[in-house]
Motif scaffolding. Structure first.
Motif, PDB file in Angstrom:
ATOM      1  N   ALA A   7      -8.934   8.017  58.111  1.00  0.00           N
ATOM      2  CA  ALA A   7      -9.783   8.426  56.994  1.00  0.00           C
ATOM      3  C   ALA A   7      -9.159   9.607  56.261  1.00  0.00           C
ATOM      4  N   THR A   8      -9.434   9.693  54.980  1.00  0.00           N
ATOM      5  CA  THR A   8      -8.977  10.815  54.167  1.00  0.00           C
ATOM      6  C   THR A   8     -10.193  11.529  53.579  1.00  0.00           C
ATOM      7  N   CYS A   9      -9.937  12.631  52.929  1.00  0.00           N
ATOM      8  CA  CYS A   9     -11.026  13.404  52.316  1.00  0.00           C
ATOM      9  C   CYS A   9     -11.692  12.643  51.168  1.00  0.00           C
ATOM     10  N   LEU A  14     -15.140   6.412  48.166  1.00  0.00           N
ATOM     11  CA  LEU A  14     -14.571   5.101  47.856  1.00  0.00           C
ATOM     12  C   LEU A  14     -15.625   4.033  47.596  1.00  0.00           C
ATOM     13  N   ALA A  15     -16.693   4.024  48.358  1.00  0.00           N
ATOM     14  CA  ALA A  15     -17.722   2.984  48.183  1.00  0.00           C
ATOM     15  C   ALA A  15     -18.349   3.043  46.792  1.00  0.00           C
ATOM     16  N   THR A  30      -7.711  -6.051  42.585  1.00  0.00           N
ATOM     17  CA  THR A  30      -7.556  -4.807  41.832  1.00  0.00           C
ATOM     18  C   THR A  30      -8.234  -3.663  42.567  1.00  0.00           C
ATOM     19  N   LEU A  31      -9.430  -3.912  43.080  1.00  0.00           N
ATOM     20  CA  LEU A  31     -10.144  -2.891  43.838  1.00  0.00           C
ATOM     21  C   LEU A  31      -9.362  -2.491  45.086  1.00  0.00           C
ATOM     22  N   LEU A  38      -5.792   5.387  46.049  1.00  0.00           N
ATOM     23  CA  LEU A  38      -6.675   6.540  46.250  1.00  0.00           C
ATOM     24  C   LEU A  38      -6.541   7.099  47.668  1.00  0.00           C
ATOM     25  N   ARG A  39      -6.368   6.231  48.641  1.00  0.00           N
ATOM     26  CA  ARG A  39      -6.192   6.702  50.017  1.00  0.00           C
ATOM     27  C   ARG A  39      -4.848   7.423  50.158  1.00  0.00           C
ATOM     28  N   CYS A  40      -3.809   6.941  49.468  1.00  0.00           N
ATOM     29  CA  CYS A  40      -2.521   7.654  49.463  1.00  0.00           C
ATOM     30  C   CYS A  40      -2.717   9.048  48.871  1.00  0.00           C
TER      31      CYS A  40
END
Length: 73
Positions: A7-9, A14-15, A30-31, A38-40
């Motif tokens: 998990a990231t900050c 994200l949801a 695409t999502l 975004l996780r990167c």
């Protein structure tokens, strides 16, 4: 656990991000691509010790450039 599974900050956001784009009929692929990037970015925020609430446009641009360089190399 692989690094991409951690998990990231940004994970708490994200949801709602996906729901807003899904409501605009964005395709699942695409999502998934947006989520990956975004996780990167979230991992980079974590490494740099920057909370999402402290993110400014200038910091985002600087980190975005770092992220692009790390993905290209």
């Amino acid at each position: 656990m692989r690094i991409f599974d951690k998990a990231t900050c940004l994970d708490p956001y994200l949801a709602s991000f996906e729901q807003s784009f899904s409501a605009r009929n964005y395709k699942p692929a695409t999502l998934e691509n947006y989520r990956y990037h975004l996780r990167c970015f979230g991992r980079l925020l974590d490494v740099e010790g920057i909370a999402p609430s402290a993110l400014t446009a200038d910091i985002a641009v600087e980190l975005g450039r770092k992220l692009i360089k790390s993905l290209v190399v």
